[in-house]
Design a protein around this motif. Structure first.
Motif, PDB file in Angstrom:
ATOM      1  N   ILE A 192      35.453   1.052  84.039  1.00  0.00           N
ATOM      2  CA  ILE A 192      35.925   0.479  85.298  1.00  0.00           C
ATOM      3  C   ILE A 192      37.105   1.271  85.842  1.00  0.00           C
ATOM      4  CG2 ILE A 192      37.035  -1.550  86.326  1.00  0.00           C
ATOM      5  CD1 ILE A 192      35.389  -3.283  84.437  1.00  0.00           C
ATOM      6  N   TYR A 196      41.879  -8.140  81.234  1.00  0.00           N
ATOM      7  CA  TYR A 196      40.466  -8.458  81.105  1.00  0.00           C
ATOM      8  C   TYR A 196      40.157  -9.215  79.808  1.00  0.00           C
ATOM      9  CZ  TYR A 196      37.783  -6.770  85.081  1.00  0.00           C
ATOM     10  OH  TYR A 196      37.197  -6.655  86.319  1.00  0.00           O
ATOM     11  N   MET A 224      37.358   0.576  92.685  1.00  0.00           N
ATOM     12  CA  MET A 224      36.917  -0.584  91.905  1.00  0.00           C
ATOM     13  C   MET A 224      37.699  -1.845  92.277  1.00  0.00           C
ATOM     14  SD  MET A 224      34.835  -1.769  89.618  1.00  0.00           S
ATOM     15  CE  MET A 224      34.161  -0.308  88.793  1.00  0.00           C
ATOM     16  N   SER A 225      36.971  -2.929  92.455  1.00  0.00           N
ATOM     17  CA  SER A 225      37.579  -4.253  92.610  1.00  0.00           C
ATOM     18  C   SER A 225      36.708  -5.254  91.865  1.00  0.00           C
ATOM     19  CB  SER A 225      37.708  -4.635  94.087  1.00  0.00           C
ATOM     20  OG  SER A 225      36.434  -4.692  94.704  1.00  0.00           O
ATOM     21  N   TRP A 226      37.161  -6.473  91.762  1.00  0.00           N
ATOM     22  CA  TRP A 226      36.359  -7.457  91.044  1.00  0.00           C
ATOM     23  C   TRP A 226      36.525  -8.849  91.631  1.00  0.00           C
ATOM     24  CZ3 TRP A 226      40.651  -5.122  88.854  1.00  0.00           C
ATOM     25  CH2 TRP A 226      41.715  -5.949  88.476  1.00  0.00           C
ATOM     26  N   ASN A 227      35.460  -9.620  91.449  1.00  0.00           N
ATOM     27  CA  ASN A 227      35.434 -11.030  91.809  1.00  0.00           C
ATOM     28  C   ASN A 227      35.362 -11.822  90.506  1.00  0.00           C
ATOM     29  OD1 ASN A 227      35.077 -10.476  94.713  1.00  0.00           O
ATOM     30  ND2 ASN A 227      33.039  -9.816  94.117  1.00  0.00           N
ATOM     31  N   TYR A 250      40.415 -12.799  92.522  1.00  0.00           N
ATOM     32  CA  TYR A 250      40.004 -11.455  92.927  1.00  0.00           C
ATOM     33  C   TYR A 250      41.062 -10.433  92.512  1.00  0.00           C
ATOM     34  CZ  TYR A 250      37.425 -14.724  95.788  1.00  0.00           C
ATOM     35  OH  TYR A 250      36.662 -15.791  96.193  1.00  0.00           O
ATOM     36  N   VAL A 281      32.621 -12.026  85.136  1.00  0.00           N
ATOM     37  CA  VAL A 281      33.245 -11.356  86.279  1.00  0.00           C
ATOM     38  C   VAL A 281      32.197 -10.485  86.961  1.00  0.00           C
ATOM     39  CG1 VAL A 281      34.037  -9.361  84.934  1.00  0.00           C
ATOM     40  CG2 VAL A 281      35.264 -10.004  87.025  1.00  0.00           C
ATOM     41  N   HIS A 282      32.350 -10.307  88.252  1.00  0.00           N
ATOM     42  CA  HIS A 282      31.469  -9.467  89.053  1.00  0.00           C
ATOM     43  C   HIS A 282      32.296  -8.316  89.618  1.00  0.00           C
ATOM     44  CE1 HIS A 282      29.491  -8.592  93.106  1.00  0.00           C
ATOM     45  NE2 HIS A 282      28.597  -8.225  92.216  1.00  0.00           N
ATOM     46  N   ILE A 283      31.968  -7.079  89.224  1.00  0.00           N
ATOM     47  CA  ILE A 283      32.743  -5.927  89.656  1.00  0.00           C
ATOM     48  C   ILE A 283      32.011  -5.205  90.791  1.00  0.00           C
ATOM     49  CG2 ILE A 283      33.812  -5.636  87.398  1.00  0.00           C
ATOM     50  CD1 ILE A 283      31.937  -3.224  86.955  1.00  0.00           C
ATOM     51  N   THR A 284      32.779  -4.615  91.693  1.00  0.00           N
ATOM     52  CA  THR A 284      32.210  -3.835  92.790  1.00  0.00           C
ATOM     53  C   THR A 284      33.001  -2.549  92.961  1.00  0.00           C
ATOM     54  OG1 THR A 284      33.588  -4.829  94.529  1.00  0.00           O
ATOM     55  CG2 THR A 284      31.511  -5.931  94.007  1.00  0.00           C
ATOM     56  N   SER A 333      27.598  -2.492  92.294  1.00  0.00           N
ATOM     57  CA  SER A 333      28.162  -3.697  91.692  1.00  0.00           C
ATOM     58  C   SER A 333      27.455  -4.016  90.389  1.00  0.00           C
ATOM     59  CB  SER A 333      28.042  -4.891  92.654  1.00  0.00           C
ATOM     60  OG  SER A 333      26.698  -5.313  92.772  1.00  0.00           O
TER      61      SER A 333
END
Length: 574
Positions: A443, A333, A449-452, A347, A478-481, A424
């Motif tokens: 996180i 990160y 947890m995953s991320w775009n 991703y 970054v966009h985390i979900t 998210s």
């Protein structure tokens, strides 16, 4: 037990015993005395190019009329295919939005395992649909809905984590079969000066990304679009209206930054062309202000980019030593800001025992890719003696983005067909640069947890006020979900507990990013302040534009602009 939208996610609530339309300021839904008659629908049919459709839940063919299990091998074989699901008018990509929870906790649904319920129920699936093939079809549906004060929903593919494509007792406008694709190497938007030209594709509302990518590739061009299993997401619907992120965004911007013109049917029945020169306020709102809110988009014109070779970095490791996983994840990160500046995007996902990601760039050389990734891969290799197992750590080169897409995203199964709710957050660059350890700990400790990695780079250089998109995107990297899932047959109480867990996790992430927000298309249906979280400081302007172009307030979706004026069922004014 008291049930409400804030604690459950399997459906939109509606008190079936109340004739909502008999009250002031309420929409009419199926089963009420106000529902249009057969002759009314016959008049609507006379205006349409196709026969009216009667949507059914995805698993309905597993049930015979007697309620006993029928042959549903086709359902079972294709249940997780986004392309298969999108071809069915009543199917949602997340089947929990086909279900409906009554206030007593009873769930109305259809399941492939028919013994769960013994009978199939319509659930949250609209009862009748217009199979729109032309703008005139949509105009007829809109005018009919306004005349009879119906609740109306718009659906293309049904990719939706908030349930905006479904609605119990509603009329649906199904745009999925509007498939025309047009390429113009010197496209001039209507009303623009003749020297404002673009190499552009115009995609009708039903075009999906797998179709758009193939068409662009045939001309040696690339479109900025979504990447999902099979490319089944719609290219000119909710994706672009919510913002439209892509693994190519760090190079070319978000979807909203690449749209140069749209056509749309409003609630007054007008068919408008919108761009920077005609109806520019509506064009601004449609680019990120939320789908299903201002009208029915019938086409989007996108500028294209040259097809270039693409580099891919793949990393996948696992270990029973969770501290090793967290260490590598945190280190990866710290690289995100510089990676986005260099044009990388992609991703990833993490749990206590593994971390993996796939990042790509069409704008770096093989030497640059190796210079970026070799040190990180070597550090991972040095941890194998401590118990790290490396399953992939390499860079690959593809002749084009399209060949990369076919290699990694061509299979249509795996992403869809599961009951899921999401949380998210957009993570600002400054958080990664100044508070990365605490952010990564939060996180790492959040399940699912995953991320775009789809922000930063070009996205951050665009004027935040150039489109209705949430300005938080321009500061994010970054966009985390994360989320919760459950098996068919789970009780309303169990689902409510899962929803509560997602909300708790959301609160922790929000504390670390108090001024940020979320991506409207991949978010929780339980946001406490959706107006700021999804739209930021643009909300007031978006509301003014909605009121101007939707005077009938026909287009109302969960947590969309203007939805605060409606009850949880989106049928009655509050």
């Amino acid at each position: 037990m008291k049930l409400s939208l804030s604690t459950l996610a399997a459906g939109i609530f509606y008190v079936a015993s109340v004739d909502a339309a008999s009250a002031s300021q309420c929409r009419c839904v199926y089963g009420q005395s106000c529902w249009p008659s057969g002759s009314d629908f016959s008049q609507l049919q006379s205006l349409l190019s196709q026969s009216l459709l009667y949507p059914k839940p995805t698993a309905s063919q597993c049930y015979s009329t007697s309620g006993a299990s029928d042959d549903c091998s086709d359902v079972i074989a294709n249940y997780t295919s986004g392309i298969w699901r999108s071809d069915m008018v009543g199917s949602m990509e997340a089947p929990n939005w086909e279900s409906y929870i009554f206030q007593n906790g009873t769930i109305a649904a259809c399941y492939p395992e028919t013994n769960i319920t013994g009978a199939c129920d319509q659930g949250n699936v609209p009862v009748i649909a217009v199979d729109a093939r032309t703008p005139a079809d949509i105009q007829a549906a809109v005018n009919f809905s306004v005349m009879h004060d119906l609740r109306m929903v718009v659906k293309n593919t049904g990719h939706d984590y908030i349930g905006r494509s479904a609605g119990r007792g509603a009329l649906m406008v199904w745009t999925h079969n509007m498939k025309n694709i047009t390429h113009d190497g010197s496209f001039v938007p209507e009303g623009a000066p003749p020297n404002e030209t673009y190499d552009a594709f115009t995609l009708e509302a039903g075009v999906q990304w797998f179709e758009a990518y193939a068409a662009a590739n045939a001309t040696g061009r690339v479109l900025v679009g979504g990447l999902s299993a099979g490319g089944s997401v719609g290219a000119a619907g909710g994706w672009i209206q919510g913002g439209g992120h892509s693994a190519l965004s760090s190079n070319y911007g978000l979807g909203v930054d690449n749209a140069v013109e749209m056509t749309v049917v409003t609630s007054t029945g007008q068919y408008l062309t919108v761009n920077a020169h005609q109806n520019p306020d509506l064009f601004w709102a449609l680019r990120g202000g939320g789908g299903g809110t201002y009208g029915v988009v019938t086409s989007v014109t996108y500028k294209t980019h040259p097809a270039l070779p693409a580099l891919v970095a793949i990393f996948s490791v696992n270990s029973t030593n969770s501290s090793l996983i967290q260490q590598l994840f945190t280190e990866s990160y710290t690289m995100l800001p510089s990676l986005s500046d260099a044009g990388w995007g992609g991703y990833g996902g993490i749990d206590n025992t593994s971390v993996e990601f796939i990042y790509l760039s069409p704008n770096v050389s093989w030497a640059q890719a190796n210079e970026t990734w070799t040190p990180f891969f070597e550090r991972a290799a040095n941890l194998t003696s401590a118990g790290l197992n490396i399953t992939a750590a390499e860079t690959l080169q593809f002749p084009s983005f399209y060949t990369l897409y076919e290699s990694f995203f061509g299979t249509p199964t795996g992403q869809n067909g599961g009951n899921v709710i999401l949380g998210s957050r957009l993570i600002p660059r400054e958080v990664i640069e100044n508070n990365n350890d605490e952010m990564c700990t939060a996180i790492f400790e959040t399940p699912g947890m995953s991320w775009n990695f789809v922000a930063g780079g070009k996205v951050s250089t665009v004027d935040p006020d150039s489109a209705g998109l949430n300005p938080a995107w321009r500061k994010a990297v970054v966009h985390i979900t994360w989320g919760a899932s459950w098996e068919d047959g789970a009780s309303a109480e169990d689902i409510g507990q899962l929803a509560a867990g997602v909300k708790e996790q959301e609160a922790r992430i929000r504390e670390l990013t108090p001024e940020s927000g979320c991506y409207f298309n991949e978010a929780s249906p339980f946001e406490e302040d959706f107006r700021y979280t999804f739209f930021g400081d643009h909300y007031a302007k978006l509301k003014e534009i909605k009121d101007k172009y939707d005077p009938h307030q026909l287009f109302v979706v969960t947590q969309g602009v203007g939805s605060e004026e409606w009850d949880d069922e989106l049928t009655c004014r509050v």
